[in-house]
Design an enzyme around this catalytic site. Structure first.
Site, PDB file in Angstrom:
ATOM      1  N   GLY A  30      22.397 -12.834 -65.005  1.00  9.61           N
ATOM      2  CA  GLY A  30      23.719 -13.437 -65.102  1.00  9.61           C
ATOM      3  C   GLY A  30      24.763 -12.672 -64.344  1.00  9.61           C
ATOM      4  N   GLY A  31      24.330 -11.860 -63.397  1.00 11.95           N
ATOM      5  CA  GLY A  31      25.319 -11.171 -62.566  1.00 11.95           C
ATOM      6  C   GLY A  31      25.706  -9.809 -63.086  1.00 11.95           C
ATOM      7  CE  LYS A  75      15.848  -6.804 -45.622  1.00 11.25           C
ATOM      8  NZ  LYS A  75      17.089  -6.084 -45.431  1.00 11.25           N
ATOM      9  CE1 TYR A  76      23.504 -10.381 -49.973  1.00 10.30           C
ATOM     10  CE2 TYR A  76      22.585 -10.680 -52.183  1.00 10.30           C
ATOM     11  CZ  TYR A  76      23.486 -11.038 -51.196  1.00 10.30           C
ATOM     12  OH  TYR A  76      24.371 -12.040 -51.417  1.00 10.30           O
ATOM     13  CE  LYS A  82      20.766 -21.243 -62.444  1.00 13.74           C
ATOM     14  NZ  LYS A  82      19.596 -21.295 -63.326  1.00 13.74           N
ATOM     15  NE  ARG A 114      17.569 -19.518 -70.680  1.00 11.28           N
ATOM     16  CZ  ARG A 114      17.876 -18.675 -69.697  1.00 11.28           C
ATOM     17  NH1 ARG A 114      17.440 -17.448 -69.707  1.00 11.28           N
ATOM     18  NH2 ARG A 114      18.641 -19.065 -68.699  1.00 11.28           N
TER      19      ARG A 114
END
Lengths: 518, 176, 501
Positions: free
Chosen positions: C166-167, C203-204, C239, C294
């Site tokens: 979630g960041g 790696k981004y 999202k 989930r």
């Protein structure tokens, strides 16, 4: 105008000369500063075609003089007269900045005095629109006496007819006492200012640079000094508000305030009132939410909104009838009373008393603001003003205790023993000598000191205190509260109570006047 | 000399982004879109609440707050703030704007030491005089600090949950 | 074992969703009523309500494992459905349910644990030969290890929390100079959010698409995928809009990625519903990111294009049933788009706008499905999320779905709180959205405004403001006063007043 014959020639000539004096170029002098002309203000204020001017053609007292030159102008810098505002007779004077800077000379002052005397004789309100450079230096002591006469008249009429003052330009030096002595002061932001001593003298004597706006602009007087009660961004809004304001007031101290038609849109019973006071006693809410739910829709006109916001004052209507409201504001300083709010409330109450306006008090006050600042500045005397004003008021007085009502503040805020007519309390009310924390600390000092878990014990004792001592039912059973009411029926209850009090009359003691702490 | 009452013939609604909408008086219940005029009605009912009806379409509308001549309207989920000006007050605004060379900035300081409970505004938000900016808890009391001026928030230094000292700078507002 | 009574350990729209399917399956539902929202919609729809409003709730009840188990036992529930969020991915909770002979509707505690730990998940993925972004093996202990790993992987890199998403605990590092600082910030954040400061480095991948696959498995070893969802419309890792399928995948890629997803699920003996997340770069390379064990918020779009009720499948699997279909039976038809309508202020950067919903009218057209947990009168409280409703629109293809979206969005009527509707109304008209080429960078980097400025809507608002001004100030009858009434008073009073002066 085609009226031939030499009798009319002078008449027409003078009219032409007046038109020339009030040419568009003249108007532009005001407009270019974002201000309206004195006549435009009068025309906006009064009902169309109803204004009758008097002393239009007077000329200044001194035509030739050592210092400076005086022009032969009409009016001497002020327009006075009478007319109808929303159908009611009102007297007014409007200072004209384009004529000798609106400065006050002998004739100018006499015109104003004349209209003041008339207003008093007719028992009608008087409105002063100030836009003046101050006393006319050339006329010396005559100007000063002129002011004094005006002030004397205001004082003679004080409490007999409503006197409103609108500051629409400079009002400096002696001129400030007109607003100071008036019942309510309206002020236009950024194009008007008031101070006793101007920036020039401040610079000279104190070597301090300060602009007129910073020294005595509308912000200053609305927020800090409390001299101005209502501030608006421009002149048109100011005048429109003034008209609305006037509609709450009677014409004189014998009449009742005018009755409006109530559109019936405010329900007499409203369950939303039950949700306003939070369960947590330390959480604040906005008392204006309560006010708006119990008065006629959109009828709340707040006065001195920016000054001492911890006490809300203003006029409202209940079924069309004017009432004055004094309410503690819990979300500012928790609604405590302090010096500023005490004086604000006291003055408002005395105005209502003078003009037969019943007073509704909404109480949620934990006490007076503690601290050295307040004590050293005399919170004792100033708080006493509020007490005096309430006690002295012979208009119907109703209190609704919403939440806290502790100690001295409880007494001061229109308690029954001060002569309050009806006292209601919401179930959330807490009436006690002292708040639970303080009381418990004193009453159970020993137990708390000896306890193993003082915090837990304190919590318990505070709850017990709230349930057993501070609840409103005790006061109700002892007769110090008339009734504990369901918040939802507040409007219904106070309308019925005020209705019962509509013929209230109390004989005031025979004396010249009391010695109110000042 | 009993002059013509300055009949106000037009009103201007100025948006917060300085867009100007002109309406002639007496105010008609119509709007011009392109070349045509359409009827506008303000209605309210049990199912939908208050709405504006235009061209057979309903738009949800709410008056969020109003103060003197300043109105915040929530229209179809977007907030707009307008001040309603007469031709004269518009001219006055121009005059006043030309006066203040520098944009006036109002600094809000903590009036006493305490803890910031809640910051109610964010940078860029428009505020009206008297509106709450933040809640400061001090001496066990909740204190609402209100905006003393009309303007826009330029900086918010106050953080919810932090303690502040007297005179700490909390918020900066650009006046106007 | 057949489930007869089910405890829903959740609230809001997912609780309502689960009740809806359970009702059709003739399963009794039990919900927990809490003091934050005692009048919530889900409370009035369930068969049995456990009133927990007296609980002082030092731990919110939906996070209180002990309490929930107590409630399940007391109300004699056979099973618990955790919904999403809260304890849905808490292996310990799943374990405790099983220990107390309560069926946990979800995968095994072991699968939850393994996939919940991103480092373990990556290890497994690597073993399974599933493509993933190069990354550190195991967690990074300190700044030096971080720097070394980053050097090896090659900048830009992303630091991620091992125990959550979630960041939070996530930081992108483009320059070696920033690594140390970002490592410390990410660890601290991870600790605060997930009680575990462990992070790893990957790696981004610049501007990828976020594509996830819905997995469904039974306890007999049958695992299928139900196609992908396109979830690149995100803001700050939240999202906003999801679609199924994705315009970036063709049948081949779908089959390939789908099989990888199934392989991943199989590696942990997965059953029930789950989601495998991938990043897809501009060269159509895909990289495994993580698996969510989930049911997800956006599950409806998959349901709409496959015709499969995922909650129903979850319950069946938990009862021990085998899946009634195999991979070859899964057909995708049509296109579905979900808009998450939240109580947020798009003009204030999506700041939550809690309050009470005064009016709520949702479209009822056949192409619209609305999943909601609120109704007119409900309060959106700041202690829970700000979701009002999910608007799920289904069309024959993407163009048709977008067209219907525009229609549906204009039919949503919500008053009382500000909503994200203006954002969606703008989005469905945005060319980048329409051509489908958007990446996860779209919302935050390529949009300068989150709503459309309609000049005539503004004019209508201006008209209203002017109307109000005129009514209050300029109308002849805005002040209707009866002066005579004020002069009429009882002779008694008048006499007294006059004589007192």
């Amino acid at each position: 105008m085609d009226l031939s014959g030499k009798n009319y020639k002078a008449f027409i000539e003078r009219q032409e000369a007046l038109k020339k004096q009030y040419s568009p170029a003249n108007a532009e002098k005001q407009h270019s500063k974002g201000k309206l002309t004195a006549r435009e203000r009068i025309n906006l204020l009064f009902d169309s075609g109803s204004f009758e001017e008097i002393d239009t053609f007077v000329t200044p007292a001194q035509q030739t003089v050592e210092f400076g030159k005086l022009e032969r102008t009409y009016g001497d810098g002020v327009i006075v007269g009478h007319g109808k505002i929303n159908g009611r007779l009102v007297f007014a004077y409007s200072q004209d900045f384009t004529v000798m800077g609106g400065s006050l000379g002998l004739v100018h002052a006499k015109k104003i005095a004349k209209i003041q005397e008339m207003a008093l004789k007719m028992g009608a309100p008087i409105i002063g629109m100030m836009d003046s450079g101050g006393a006319r230096i050339q006329e010396g002591v005559a100007s000063l006496s002129g002011y004094a006469a005006i002030f004397h008249n205001i004082i003679n009429s004080s409490g007999i007819i409503p006197q409103l003052c609108v500051i629409m330009g400079p009002a400096a030096g002696g001129a400030v006492y007109s607003p100071a002595l008036s019942d309510f002061v309206f002020m236009v932001n950024r194009t008007s200012y008031m101070f006793v001593t101007g920036p020039n003298v401040v610079k000279e004597v104190l070597n301090e640079e300060i602009s007129s706006e910073e020294l005595g602009g509308a912000e200053v007087h609305g927020r800090k000094s409390g001299v101005a009660h209502m501030i608006y961004e421009d002149e048109e809004n100011t005048i429109m508000a003034l008209k609305k304001f006037l509609a709450y007031l009677p014409s004189n101290n014998v009449e009742n305030p005018p009755v409006h038609t109530d559109d019936g849109s405010t329900p007499d019973i409203n369950e939303k009132l039950r949700d306003i006071v939070p369960d947590d006693p330390n959480k604040a809410y906005d008392v204006k939410d309560v006010i708006n739910l119990i008065i006629d829709r959109n009828s709340f006109f707040e006065t001195a909104e920016l000054y001492a916001p911890n006490l809300v004052t203003g006029f409202a209507r209940l079924k069309g009838k004017t009432i004055g409201i004094v309410a503690n504001q819990p979300k500012v300083l928790a609604g405590v009373l302090d010096i500023d709010s005490s004086t604000k409330g006291a003055r408002f109450i005395r105005f209502c008393d003078a003009f037969n306006i019943p007073i509704l008090t909404l109480e949620d006050v934990p006490g007076f603001l503690p601290g050295k600042d307040q004590e050293h500045s005399g919170i004792i005397r100033h708080g006493a003003k509020l007490l005096f004003a309430y006690s002295e008021a012979s208009v119907p007085r109703i209190t609704v205790i919403l939440r806290k009502a502790y100690g001295g503040a409880f007494i001061v805020m229109n308690s029954k023993s001060l002569g309050g007519d009806f006292s209601f309390a919401w179930p959330t009310a807490e009436i006690a000598v002292m708040g639970p924390d303080g009381a418990v600390a004193i009453l159970y000092r020993r137990e708390l000191a000896e306890s193993k878990n003082p915090a837990e014990l304190k919590k318990e004792l505070v709850k017990k205190y709230r349930d057993k001592i501070a609840n409103p039912f005790i006061a109700d059973e002892l007769g110090y509260i008339d009734e504990v009411i369901d918040p939802a029926v507040t409007r219904k209850k106070i309308i019925s109570a005020f209705s019962a009090l509509s013929n209230k009359w109390v004989k005031v003691p025979a004396r010249k006047h009391g010695n109110m702490p000042l | 000399m009993n002059d013509e009452k300055p009949e106000i013939k037009k009103l201007y609604a100025l948006s917060s982004e300085n867009r100007r909408f002109t309406f002639s008086l007496p105010l008609k219940n119509t709007i011009r879109i392109g070349k045509r005029s359409y009827a506008v009605t303000l209605k309210s009912d049990e199912k939908f609440g208050t709405y504006i009806l235009l061209k057979n379409r309903k738009y949800p509308v709410e008056v969020v707050r109003s103060r003197q001549n300043r109105y915040e309207i929530l229209f179809n989920d977007i907030s707009y703030t307008f001040t309603i000006e007469t031709p004269f007050s518009l001219k006055r605004l121009k005059v006043l704007r030309s006066y203040s060379g520098k944009a006036e900035s109002e600094v809000i300081k903590a009036p006493m030491p305490g803890k910031i409970i809640d910051v109610l505004v964010r940078e860029g938000a428009a505020v009206l005089r008297g509106e709450p900016l933040l809640i400061l808890e001090a001496m066990k009391m909740q204190n609402e600090i209100q905006s003393p001026v009309n303007g826009h928030i330029t900086r918010v230094m106050a953080k919810s949950g932090t303690n502040v000292m007297k005179d700490d700078v909390l918020i900066e507002i650009k006046v106007g | 074992m057949k489930i007869k009574r089910l405890l829903i350990a959740n609230r809001g729209e997912i609780a309502v969703r689960i009740i809806s399917t359970a009702r059709e399956m003739k399963i009794e539902t039990v919900v927990v009523r809490n003091a934050n929202e005692p009048d919530a919609m889900y409370v009035s729809l369930a068969d049995i309500v456990f009133d927990n409003t007296e609980d002082p709730e030092e731990i919110p009840v939906f996070l209180n494992i002990g309490r929930l188990i107590e409630i399940a036992i007391e109300t004699k529930c056979d099973a618990v459905h955790p919904g999403y969020g809260f304890l849905a991915e808490n292996a310990y909770f799943a374990q405790k349910c099983i220990e107390n002979k309560i069926i946990f509707i979800g995968p095994s505690p072991d699968a939850i644990y393994k996939m919940g730990n991103k480092t373990i998940a990556r290890e497994l993925a690597m073993k399974q030969g599933i493509p993933m972004a190069t990354g550190s093996r195991g967690n990074i202990g300190n700044e030096e290890e971080a720097a070394a790993a980053a050097e090896l992987i090659g900048y830009p890199v992303i630091i991620k929390a091992a125990s959550g998403g979630g960041g939070r605990g996530m930081r992108i590092v483009r320059k070696p100079e920033e690594l140390e600082k970002m490592f410390l910030i990410a660890s601290k954040e991870a600790e605060k959010a997930f009680n575990d400061p462990s992070v790893f480095i990957e790696k981004y991948i610049e501007n990828p698409k976020h594509i996830e696959f819905q997995i469904l498995g039974d306890t007999k070893g049958n695992i299928v995928h139900l196609g992908e969802r396109e979830c690149s419309i995100q803001r700050k890792h939240q999202k906003l809009l999801e679609e199924a399928p994705s315009s970036a995948l063709d049948d081949n890629l779908r089959e390939l990625m789908g099989s990888m997803a199934v392989r991943m699920a199989r590696a942990v003996g997965y059953y029930s519903a789950g989601t495998v997340e991938f990043l897809l770069d501009s060269d159509r390379n895909f990289y495994f990111m993580e698996m969510n064990t989930r049911i997800q918020v956006e599950h409806p779009v998959t349901e709409m294009i496959t015709g499969i009720d995922l909650i129903e499948q979850q319950i069946r699997v938990a009862s021990g049933e085998a899946l009634a279909f195999r991979q070859k039976d899964v057909r995708i038809k049509g296109w579905s788009i979900e808009c998450r309508i939240n109580a947020e202020d798009v003009q204030a950067g999506f700041a939550p706008d809690p309050g009470k919903i005064e009016k709520l009218v949702l479209p009822s057209d056949p192409y619209v499905r609305t999943d909601t947990g609120v109704r007119a009168g409900s309060a959106i409280v700041s202690s829970y999320d700000s979701m009002i409703a999910k608007l799920i629109i289904t069309g024959t293809d993407r163009k048709d779905a977008i067209r219907k979206c525009k229609l549906a969005l204009d039919k949503v009527w919500i008053k009382g709180v500000k909503t994200t509707l203006p954002f969606f109304r703008m989005l469905v008209r945005n060319p980048v959205f329409i051509d489908g080429t958007f990446t996860t960078a779209f919302i935050e980097k390529q949009l300068d405004k989150y709503y459309l400025n309609s000049e005539y809507e503004e004019m209508l608002a201006a008209w209203l403001a002017t109307r109000l001004f005129v009514d209050e100030n300029l109308r002849r009858d805005s002040i209707s006063i009866d002066y005579e009434n004020g002069k009429e008073m009882s002779p008694w009073l008048l006499n007294k007043r006059i004589n007192q002066f």
